[in-house]
Design a protein around this motif. Structure first.
Motif, PDB file in Angstrom:
ATOM      1  N   MET B 115       0.551  -1.243   0.104  1.00 59.57           N
ATOM      2  CA  MET B 115       0.320   0.096  -0.092  1.00 59.57           C
ATOM      3  C   MET B 115       1.312   0.998  -0.613  1.00 59.57           C
ATOM      4  O   MET B 115       0.441   2.402  -0.522  1.00 59.57           O
ATOM      5  CB  MET B 115      -1.480  -0.073   1.276  1.00 59.57           C
ATOM      6  N   ALA B 116       1.705   1.052   0.425  1.00 57.33           N
ATOM      7  CA  ALA B 116       2.983   2.514   1.022  1.00 57.33           C
ATOM      8  C   ALA B 116       3.200   2.234  -0.750  1.00 57.33           C
ATOM      9  O   ALA B 116       3.297   3.459  -0.864  1.00 57.33           O
ATOM     10  CB  ALA B 116       4.296   1.928   1.603  1.00 57.33           C
ATOM     11  N   ILE B 118       1.585   2.192  -3.683  1.00 57.83           N
ATOM     12  CA  ILE B 118       0.409   3.216  -4.322  1.00 57.83           C
ATOM     13  C   ILE B 118       0.429   3.400  -3.315  1.00 57.83           C
ATOM     14  O   ILE B 118       0.010   5.120  -4.647  1.00 57.83           O
ATOM     15  CB  ILE B 118      -0.710   2.223  -3.726  1.00 57.83           C
ATOM     16  N   GLY B 119       1.154   4.618  -2.805  1.00 58.13           N
ATOM     17  CA  GLY B 119       0.980   5.660  -1.994  1.00 58.13           C
ATOM     18  C   GLY B 119       2.261   6.874  -3.097  1.00 58.13           C
ATOM     19  O   GLY B 119       1.868   7.986  -3.456  1.00 58.13           O
ATOM     20  N   LEU B 120       3.022   5.965  -3.218  1.00 57.57           N
ATOM     21  CA  LEU B 120       3.935   6.655  -3.717  1.00 57.57           C
ATOM     22  C   LEU B 120       3.681   6.786  -5.444  1.00 57.57           C
ATOM     23  O   LEU B 120       3.995   7.753  -5.686  1.00 57.57           O
ATOM     24  CB  LEU B 120       5.159   5.248  -4.173  1.00 57.57           C
TER      25      LEU B 120
ATOM     26  N   LEU C 278      -9.142   2.639  -1.549  1.00 61.88           N
ATOM     27  CA  LEU C 278      -8.484   2.158  -1.281  1.00 61.88           C
ATOM     28  C   LEU C 278      -7.775   3.156  -0.175  1.00 61.88           C
ATOM     29  O   LEU C 278      -7.045   3.219   1.218  1.00 61.88           O
ATOM     30  CB  LEU C 278      -7.331   1.714  -1.833  1.00 61.88           C
ATOM     31  N   PHE C 279      -7.759   4.485  -0.712  1.00 63.46           N
ATOM     32  CA  PHE C 279      -6.770   5.774   0.599  1.00 63.46           C
ATOM     33  C   PHE C 279      -7.763   6.046   1.181  1.00 63.46           C
ATOM     34  O   PHE C 279      -6.712   6.063   3.079  1.00 63.46           O
ATOM     35  CB  PHE C 279      -6.403   6.478  -0.500  1.00 63.46           C
ATOM     36  N   ILE C 282      -7.025   3.091   4.039  1.00 58.74           N
ATOM     37  CA  ILE C 282      -5.717   3.121   4.467  1.00 58.74           C
ATOM     38  C   ILE C 282      -5.463   4.032   5.408  1.00 58.74           C
ATOM     39  O   ILE C 282      -4.835   4.250   6.647  1.00 58.74           O
ATOM     40  CB  ILE C 282      -4.163   3.074   3.433  1.00 58.74           C
ATOM     41  N   ILE C 328      -2.320  13.519  -0.383  1.00 62.83           N
ATOM     42  CA  ILE C 328      -2.367  12.279  -0.638  1.00 62.83           C
ATOM     43  C   ILE C 328      -1.049  11.525  -0.497  1.00 62.83           C
ATOM     44  O   ILE C 328      -1.592  10.690   0.918  1.00 62.83           O
ATOM     45  CB  ILE C 328      -3.651  11.835  -0.779  1.00 62.83           C
ATOM     46  N   GLY C 329      -0.598  11.243  -1.271  1.00 64.53           N
ATOM     47  CA  GLY C 329       0.284   9.908  -1.410  1.00 64.53           C
ATOM     48  C   GLY C 329       1.295  10.054  -0.744  1.00 64.53           C
ATOM     49  O   GLY C 329       1.575   9.349   0.283  1.00 64.53           O
ATOM     50  N   VAL C 330       1.957  11.437   0.548  1.00 66.65           N
ATOM     51  CA  VAL C 330       2.793  11.224   1.269  1.00 66.65           C
ATOM     52  C   VAL C 330       2.181  11.125   2.228  1.00 66.65           C
ATOM     53  O   VAL C 330       2.666  10.188   3.245  1.00 66.65           O
ATOM     54  CB  VAL C 330       3.391  12.905   1.079  1.00 66.65           C
ATOM     55  N   ILE C 332      -0.210   9.415   3.308  1.00 66.15           N
ATOM     56  CA  ILE C 332      -0.678   7.601   3.217  1.00 66.15           C
ATOM     57  C   ILE C 332       0.627   7.087   3.359  1.00 66.15           C
ATOM     58  O   ILE C 332       0.559   5.916   4.449  1.00 66.15           O
ATOM     59  CB  ILE C 332      -1.105   7.233   1.777  1.00 66.15           C
ATOM     60  N   VAL C 333       1.837   7.725   2.564  1.00 66.79           N
ATOM     61  CA  VAL C 333       2.939   6.323   3.492  1.00 66.79           C
ATOM     62  C   VAL C 333       3.515   7.095   4.425  1.00 66.79           C
ATOM     63  O   VAL C 333       3.507   5.983   5.274  1.00 66.79           O
ATOM     64  CB  VAL C 333       4.620   7.320   2.565  1.00 66.79           C
ATOM     65  N   LEU C 336       1.006   5.079   7.215  1.00 65.33           N
ATOM     66  CA  LEU C 336       1.715   3.554   7.435  1.00 65.33           C
ATOM     67  C   LEU C 336       2.944   3.259   8.061  1.00 65.33           C
ATOM     68  O   LEU C 336       2.878   2.455   8.991  1.00 65.33           O
ATOM     69  CB  LEU C 336       2.082   3.239   5.598  1.00 65.33           C
TER      70      LEU C 336
END
Lengths: 271, 319, 361
Positions: B115-116, B118-120, C278-279, C282, C328-330, C332-333, C336
């Motif tokens: 999932m990380a 996917i965030g990337l 999915l985001f 998460i 948003i990507g940042v 998410i990472v 996590l």
């Protein structure tokens, strides 16, 4: 060896009953590796049966055969006097075989009480629609099983960690929760894969006491794998010794201890 | 009913036999896209082998690298310098992914790492559009001395056209795969990488730096992505829709197995040629556009019979 | 008034097994419900224009919360990754459209609930491979569903009644004497319908995850082999998760088209939307229903907020869009790395701090 055709009386006066499970000429291979070769023994009702042997002797594989995770290439498994056909492990669990694992296999995302509750899954019968309403019979059922789980939690003295996520518990307690989960299944046959591995003396004493109590109070038949010989000799009624997948001996702890083949396997043979 | 069976099992083959030159053309085009699928899949395999991470961002790395190259050239950077800088960008990407993401997620469950990535993917999409704009660009094929034009082959009165860029794509992809194979079998880093792929703990204990290996594999995957991006860009153009196409590397991986380089190549060719044949000869039966899902459905059916892939090893589960 | 559980004794297992065992939580929920039913319908959201608050924020957020709860059942509770969410929503939307074409007089809300069953069936069908395959391989199976269904939504004209535009256009339908769909439907009516459906589905999801079925899902998630050795049947368990999850997605898809968009094409159900959902899962928190609310609300409103900020500083809106993608990507990472259980876990930690305040040791 004693005549045990009709069951026998142990030294501490417990009556051991008829054969519960019988393994006949089990052979298990992985590719070219022979994990178990032609092993046969039985487990009787009410008995504490130990399987011992050096590392790689095929002990865990044997448990995996008993609870159907591995299917042996040759041999038969008889349970309750009937030959057991090859079936998925979930069905075998439904027949009343529970186990614990060498490397603890708890559900890490759940709390202690939830983990113990998972042992009751099979006994919960209310269907999907009751479950989604969670009123009346479904809630009643949940409560009944919760009460039973709390009894087991009391029995194993883990009340204090009831609502703790199991991932954060120390090793010894995790082992105990795993035992609680297996007990919650009210199994006819309980398989314990190295229940005392990695424990200190105190924890081992506790665990031994629990195993004896389980056998005593619930009359559960237990088959266990253990490395610590003093524990095995204290707990077990009869012992099977495996080495490189072959049966070396089968008998009471005293008999096994005196068996020359066993002594050789453990201490090495002098040429 | 009879006519339907004929149109499925008879007619397409009759067509193939009647126009063998057209069949060859279809197979050739399938072959080239198969090679490119294989190249993208190779990027996945590299990272999966070295770190057990299923890098969902591999597809966007293809787009991102192509876009960076073209974008730099648009800003007036000479083509080969732009290529060089893009390589640098891919290295920086590999380095920062390792430093900022992987290092902090060691020992997390696979699903979290996945999932990380996917965030990337999201980050790279955003960055790419932000810096270079979201519009479609054409690849700087000629500036990179890549061939254009086409050759015609006339076997027995037929007609097969070979785009030169397709030939170049096939050759370059083959060279790249050979280079990688040599790199991983002959060099010290390559041996370390294979050790890591085999067993993380054991390789740590003999003094291999996991972090270093991760940077190298991500960089290698970046190079592979760049090559795939240039080739694909040259055949069509550079756009973000390429990312969806790049996802087809996933069914390729399923066919080939996640850890097998030959598997990625064979899988890529099966998918590439298979979907072209199916689209052309059976497509009219279903209405066109089958290419969108054919690869996935084939992979799905395949999974049911051989979950470990063509070349993957059978997993013995233990408890 | 302190957030405290001391002094609140549970004298039966039933009391201990409630969704919100702590009194202050119950009060909190009641306040939220009062606001949602009595404040928002009359005044919208503070500081925002009424129509915008309902149409652009509240209605979509509530609908996506249903999607997120559904996806969370699959990903967060059962541990099966799915990238086919948007397509399963599409199944719900197209089914609802066909149902209301065939049965124009049936209460549309009943049809919306029914359309979920079609999505559930399709979801379970594509969940079948999950028995044999695990983890990343399942991603491929769900992507197969995503792309195959997208293709169906374009190629099978019957699904959109052969409408030349290829879109489904929502007809006007009434329920309980109110117009609830179509152009004439008031935003407040649609809002209340969506809100009520969401609350109903939340209660059901909460019941399921706390009971036998939810536990069997979590068993499969945490350790599938052990679950099987305890007697959980992997096939039925995974399929039930796929079916329930897809049911939620289906209902939310139908709501999305009928209560919010008014018309939809295949683009509303493409793979990028699957990522978006999915985001939401998460960021909100894997395996948390409260988190599903937070995730959906956050991921939906964050770009809108950024856009507003962009307007203030006169930044090109497409730039702000890309900034929000990156951000948003940042996040998410980051989430996590720092807290895989998302906003819900942060919320819980906050409450925990409050619970032991002012003596944290």
């Amino acid at each position: 060896m004693k005549d045990i055709a009709q069951g026998y009386m142990t030294e501490d006066g417990r009556q051991i009953g008829a054969v519960l499970m019988e393994l006949k000429n089990i052979t298990l291979k992985f590719g070219g590796v022979q994990a178990i070769t032609n092993a046969s023994f039985d487990i009787r009702e009410g008995e504490i049966r130990a399987i011992i042997g050096p590392n790689g002797a095929g002990k865990s594989s044997m448990l995996n055969v008993i609870n159907g995770f591995y299917h042996p290439q040759e041999g038969e498994v008889w349970f309750h006097g009937k030959k057991r056909p090859s079936m998925p492990p979930s069905e075998i669990a439904r027949q009343g075989i529970a186990r614990t694992f060498q490397n603890i296999a708890l559900f890490h995302g759940m709390t202690t009480v939830e983990n113990v509750m998972t042992g009751r899954q099979l006994m919960m019968k209310k269907n999907f629609f009751w479950q989604l309403l969670r009123v009346g019979p479904a809630l009643e059922e949940e409560t009944v099983h919760r009460r039973k789980c709390e009894e087991i939690i009391d029995f194993l003295e883990i009340q204090a960690i009831r609502k703790t996520p199991v991932g954060s518990l120390p090793y010894g307690l995790q082992k105990r929760v795993e035992l609680a989960r297996a007990l919650a299944m009210e199994p006819k046959l309980l398989l314990l894969d190295e229940p005392m591995a990695g424990m200190n003396v105190e924890e081992k004493e506790d665990m031994s006491r629990f195993i004896l109590d389980v056998n005593d109070q619930y009359g559960t038949t237990i088959a266990l794998i253990e490395h610590d010989m003093s524990v095995v000799m204290d707990l077990a009624d009869r012992v099977v010794v495996l080495d490189y997948g072959k049966m070396l001996a089968d008998g009471t702890p005293d008999e096994v201890q005196k068996n020359q083949a066993v002594i050789d396997a453990y201490l090495g043979v002098e040429n | 009913m009879g006519s339907f069976i004929y149109s499925v099992l008879g007619d397409p083959f009759v067509q193939m036999l009647q126009m063998p030159d057209f069949l060859m053309q279809v197979v050739w085009e399938g072959f080239v896209s198969g090679i490119l699928y294989a190249l993208i899949a190779l990027g996945f395999v590299l990272i999966f082998k070295a770190s057990g991470i299923f890098n969902f961002a591999q597809g966007i790395m293809v787009v991102f690298s192509g876009l960076t190259l073209v974008g730099l050239h648009e800003l007036g950077v000479p083509a080969f310098l732009a290529l060089f800088i893009t390589l640098g960008v891919m290295y920086v990407l590999a380095f920062s992914v390792e430093r900022l993401v992987l290092r902090n997620l060691v020992n997390q469950p696979d699903i979290i790492l996945f999932m990380a990535t996917i965030g990337l993917t999201n980050i790279l999409i955003g960055l790419g559009q932000w810096i270079f704009g979201g519009e479609t660009k054409s690849m700087i094929t000629e500036q990179l001395w890549l061939p254009t034009g086409s050759s015609v082959w006339e076997p027995g009165g037929g007609l097969v056209i070979f785009q030169h860029i397709d030939i170049a794509a096939a050759v370059i992809a083959a060279l790249l795969i050979i280079c990688l194979a040599l790199f991983f079998s002959k060099t010290k880093v390559g041996r370390a990488l294979r050790a890591v792929a085999d067993d993380h703990q054991a390789s740590l204990s003999v003094g291999i730096s996991l972090n270093h290996i991760w940077v190298i594999t991500w960089f290698a995957a970046g190079i592979v992505a760049l090559v795939a991006g240039i080739m694909w860009g040259a055949r069509s153009d550079v756009s973000f829709s390429l990312q969806i196409i790049a996802l087809k590397a996933l069914p390729v991986l399923v066919l080939g197995g996640f850890t097998s380089v030959p598997g990625a190549i064979v899988g890529g060719l099966i998918i590439g040629i298979g979907e072209k044949l199916f689209e052309i000869y059976w497509g009219p039966l279903f209405g066109s556009g089958i290419e969108g899902w054919f690869a996935y459905v084939i992979a799905l059916i395949f999974l049911l019979f051989r979950p470990q892939g063509l070349f993957g090893e059978k997993i013995i589960e233990r408890v | 008034m302190f957030y405290r559980e001391s002094g609140q004794f549970k004298s039966s297992y039933k009391e201990d097994m409630q969704a919100f065992p702590i009194r202050e939580d119950k009060i909190g929920i009641a306040v939220w419900l009062l606001l949602a039913y009595l404040y928002v319908p009359f005044f919208g959201l503070p500081g925002l224009e009424y129509g915008f608050a309902l149409n652009a924020i509240m209605i979509p957020v509530l609908i996506f919360t249903i999607t997120t709860i559904g996806l969370n059942i699959l990903v967060g509770y059962t541990g099966q990754i799915s990238l086919g969410t948007a397509a399963f929503m599409g199944v719900g939307a197209y089914s609802c459209y066909k149902l209301t074409s065939y049965f124009p007089d049936v209460n549309i809300i009943i049809l919306i609930f029914s359309s979920g069953f079609f999505a559930a069936a399709v979801g379970a069908l594509f969940g079948l491979p999950s028995l044999r395959i695990k983890g990343f391989y399942l991603v491929v199976a769900t992507l197969a569903a995503q792309f195959f269904l997208e293709w169906c939504f374009i190629r099978i004209g019957w699904l959109y009644n052969f409408n030349p535009s290829g879109a489904i256009e929502v007809p006007q339908r009434e329920a309980f004497g109110f117009i609830v769909t179509g152009a004439a439907a008031e935003p407040v009516t649609r809002y209340l319908v969506v809100l009520t459906i969401l609350i109903f589905l939340t209660i059901i999801a909460g019941n399921l995850v706390r009971g036998r079925i939810g536990r069997s899902w979590m068993m499969i998630r945490d350790m599938d082999i052990a679950a099987e050795l305890i007697g959980v049947r992997p096939l039925t368990t995974k399929l039930s998760a796929f079916a329930v999850s897809s049911y939620y997605c289906g209902v939310s898809g139908a709501l999305m088209v009928f209560m919010w968009l008014g018309a939809a094409e295949v683009e509303s159900f493409d793979v990028n939307h699957s990522f978006l959902y999915l985001f939401m899962v998460i960021l909100g928190g894997l395996g948390s229903i409260t988190g599903s609310y937070m995730g959906a609300a956050f991921i939906w409103t964050f770009p809108l907020v950024l856009k507003e900020i962009g307007k203030v500083f006169e930044i090109n809106p497409t730039v702000m869009e890309n900034v929000s993608l990156v951000a948003i990507g940042v996040m998410i990472v980051f989430i996590l790395i720092k807290e895989p259980h998302g906003l819900a876990r942060l919320w819980q930690l906050g409450k925990q701090k409050l619970r032991i305040w002012p003596f944290p040791h």
